[in-house]
Design an enzyme around this catalytic site. Structure first.
Site, PDB file in Angstrom:
ATOM      1  N   ARG A 192      -2.853   7.275  -8.457  1.00 17.70           N
ATOM      2  CA  ARG A 192      -1.640   6.758  -7.834  1.00 17.70           C
ATOM      3  C   ARG A 192      -1.447   5.270  -8.132  1.00 17.70           C
ATOM      4  O   ARG A 192      -0.390   4.852  -8.593  1.00 17.70           O
ATOM      5  CB  ARG A 192      -1.700   6.963  -6.303  1.00 17.70           C
ATOM      6  CG  ARG A 192      -1.746   8.400  -5.833  1.00 17.70           C
ATOM      7  CD  ARG A 192      -0.520   9.180  -6.230  1.00 17.70           C
ATOM      8  NE  ARG A 192       0.712   8.567  -5.751  1.00 17.70           N
ATOM      9  CZ  ARG A 192       1.905   8.775  -6.302  1.00 17.70           C
ATOM     10  NH1 ARG A 192       2.033   9.538  -7.378  1.00 17.70           N
ATOM     11  NH2 ARG A 192       2.989   8.210  -5.800  1.00 17.70           N
ATOM     12  N   ILE A 193      -2.459   4.462  -7.854  1.00 12.73           N
ATOM     13  CA  ILE A 193      -2.337   3.021  -8.071  1.00 12.73           C
ATOM     14  C   ILE A 193      -2.320   2.714  -9.565  1.00 12.73           C
ATOM     15  O   ILE A 193      -1.535   1.874 -10.027  1.00 12.73           O
ATOM     16  CB  ILE A 193      -3.480   2.254  -7.373  1.00 12.73           C
ATOM     17  CG1 ILE A 193      -3.450   2.516  -5.863  1.00 12.73           C
ATOM     18  CG2 ILE A 193      -3.386   0.758  -7.659  1.00 12.73           C
ATOM     19  CD1 ILE A 193      -2.139   2.121  -5.183  1.00 12.73           C
ATOM     20  N   THR A 203      -9.357  -2.303  -7.366  1.00 12.92           N
ATOM     21  CA  THR A 203      -8.228  -2.033  -6.466  1.00 12.92           C
ATOM     22  C   THR A 203      -8.715  -1.305  -5.213  1.00 12.92           C
ATOM     23  O   THR A 203      -8.167  -0.268  -4.816  1.00 12.92           O
ATOM     24  CB  THR A 203      -7.127  -1.221  -7.165  1.00 12.92           C
ATOM     25  OG1 THR A 203      -7.651   0.066  -7.505  1.00 12.92           O
ATOM     26  CG2 THR A 203      -6.636  -1.917  -8.409  1.00 12.92           C
ATOM     27  N   CYS A 243      -4.818  -2.069   0.717  1.00  9.93           N
ATOM     28  CA  CYS A 243      -3.382  -2.232   0.954  1.00  9.93           C
ATOM     29  C   CYS A 243      -3.127  -2.778   2.357  1.00  9.93           C
ATOM     30  O   CYS A 243      -2.255  -3.635   2.553  1.00  9.93           O
ATOM     31  CB  CYS A 243      -2.657  -0.903   0.756  1.00  9.93           C
ATOM     32  SG  CYS A 243      -3.289   0.453   1.786  1.00  9.93           S
ATOM     33  N   ASN A 245      -4.740  10.841  -1.208  1.00 10.34           N
ATOM     34  CA  ASN A 245      -5.476  11.875  -1.946  1.00 10.34           C
ATOM     35  C   ASN A 245      -6.878  12.110  -1.407  1.00 10.34           C
ATOM     36  O   ASN A 245      -7.506  13.124  -1.711  1.00 10.34           O
ATOM     37  CB  ASN A 245      -5.576  11.491  -3.432  1.00 10.34           C
ATOM     38  CG  ASN A 245      -4.350  11.914  -4.214  1.00 10.34           C
ATOM     39  OD1 ASN A 245      -3.684  12.880  -3.866  1.00 10.34           O
ATOM     40  ND2 ASN A 245      -4.046  11.180  -5.270  1.00 10.34           N
TER      41      ASN A 245
END
Length: 481
Positions: free
Chosen positions: A138-139, A258, A289, A320
């Site tokens: 996703r990222i 990340t 995040c 996920n």
């Protein structure tokens, strides 16, 4: 002429002006590496309607709508200057010009406000810096979209490769398809082709090599012509210095994680502590995040009012890491169906605050509830302040922070009374203050902070990468510290 006719004529006039802005914005970006902004929102590669909507959105934060008739003269003035690489905010220029009482022309005022980016003061355009993505989830895919978007000037960051595990037949075709179409963030803005023979994805002219490897130590990036690259690990598999050091292979100079880093890995929130990164630091983390969402407003509140203690409750979209249907999971509650349940879980964001804000003495606790939405979360930040304040005072202060402070790229502000989570999909800010939900009672303040936990966070990651690569250009007019 009726009111409707007047309104339509006004719209067509503004539409024509916005249309004429596009080639000027594009030329500044391509030829001089200048990114034109409007209250921290990029106008590069935007459509006529998008430019008009961005101007109209200013009414939510500045209190009144900006018109392209007001900003166009400043854009025209910029094209006449000898500009170097920079970011220039038309909204700030227009606002500051209205408050200036010296009687300067738009051209004179603009030249003075951006003097640091002109003539002998301008910085040199940097050579492109190679970037490698390790993982393509996703990222990873959103960071790829951002890197491709920002490669338009031919300088800055250049996505050279993606490292993934082999996924069988037509693996690269399927991965390209996931980059091309996203159920949450929509279609990729541009064209994507695939060369299966050379394992290459070409996106908007950017040739991106897909490297298949099961282990970081199995790759020699110099074999692909990659030099001094920044590798972005978006798998989260390795989070300490020892594990992440495996990425420091030939061709890789720095590693950016990340996810929250463990041990002595620096956790960086751009806008707050990115200036503390040591030039020789090879491994760092962009935290989570949620940490990125709460730390900038927490710093802003501590700077102005002082914070004695606080609690953050995050209402977070599912990820996920959870199961679609009830099944085994190493975490007790996350095994229950994500789309069907609210799930109480832990968050490391509160404890991570200390790494990003070491000068903050307040104790910050935290907890989280995962809810059945696929993207956009909200953090409820409950603070005990060092002095009493009013709701109006805090409201106006946070609005000003979002407009003029050094945190304006991180903190956004909305007064929309009917705002809901899906309205913030695609937000490039770390968090958005919901003005209508703000509560202040004496020394107690409760902030409601929306954040796109996928895209907003990815923007923060790219900002950190730009900073450590030396291609983060200054913004004009200069903002308050």
């Amino acid at each position: 002429m009726t009111v409707n006719d007047d309104s339509f004529t006004n719209w067509k006039t503004r539409e024509e002006i916005a249309e004429s802005m596009i080639p000027l914005i594009g030329k500044l970006h391509r030829e001089r590496d200048v990114t034109v902004l409007l209250h921290s929102r990029s106008l590069v590669n935007k459509s006529v309607v998008s430019i008009l909507k961005t101007h109209r959105f200013a009414r939510q934060i500045a209190g009144e709508e900006l018109s392209v008739t007001e900003t166009m003269p400043f854009l025209q003035a910029l094209t006449a200057l000898d500009l170097g690489p920079s970011q220039i905010d038309l909204g700030m220029l227009a606002t500051m010009y209205q408050a200036d009482e010296r009687g300067l022309s738009v051209a004179e005022f603009t030249a003075e406000a951006v003097a640091g980016a002109t003539g002998a003061n301008k910085i040199d355009r940097r050579e492109p810096r190679d970037v490698v993505l390790y993982g393509f989830g996703r990222i990873g895919r959103l960071v790829a979209r951002l890197l491709i978007e920002k490669a338009g000037s031919g300088n800055g960051l250049r996505l050279r490769a993606i490292v993934v595990r082999g996924g069988g037949a037509q693996d690269i075709v399927k991965r390209a398809s996931l980059l091309r179409r996203d159920s949450i963030h929509g279609q990729f803005q541009g064209t994507i082709t695939v060369d299966e023979e050379t394992s290459t994805i070409v996106a908007n002219g950017n040739a991106i090599k897909v490297i298949y490897a099961d282990d970081p130590t199995a790759v020699d990036y110099t074999e692909y012509g990659i030099r001094d690259a920044i590798l972005i690990d978006n798998t989260g598999k390795w989070r300490d210095r020892e594990g992440l050091s495996n990425h420091l292979r030939p061709g890789i100079e720095k590693v950016v994680l990340t996810a929250p880093g463990k041990g002595d890995v620096p956790n960086i929130v751009h806008g707050v502590n990115h200036h503390t990164i040591k030039p020789d630091e090879q491994i760092l983390s962009c935290a989570s995040c949620t940490t990125n969402a709460i730390v900038p407003p927490l710093k802003a509140m501590d700077d102005e009012y002082g914070v004695l203690r606080g609690h953050v409750e995050t209402v977070h979209s599912f990820t996920n890491d959870q199961n679609l249907l009830d099944n085994y999971h190493k975490s007790e509650r996350r095994g229950r169906s994500a789309p069907l349940n609210m799930v109480i879980t832990e968050t490391g964001a509160a404890s991570a605050v200390a790494k990003a804000l070491p000068d903050l003495k307040a104790k910050i606790s935290g907890s989280s509830i995962r809810v059945p939405v696929p993207d956009v979360s909200i953090a409820i930040l409950n603070l005990q302040l060092a002095r009493e304040a009013t709701r109006e005072e805090v409201h106006d202060y946070l609005r000003e922070v979002s407009l003029t402070s050094s945190l304006k790229r991180q903190i956004d502000f909305t007064t929309a009374p009917d705002a809901v989570s899906s309205d913030f999909i695609g937000s490039r800010h770390a968090s958005i203050v919901d003005a209508g939900a703000l509560k202040v009672d004496g020394d107690n303040a409760i902030l409601y902070l929306w954040y796109d936990n996928e895209f907003g966070y990815s923007c923060q990651v790219v900002r950190v990468v730009q900073h450590v690569s030396g291609v983060e250009y200054p913004t004009y007019p200069a903002t308050a510290v």
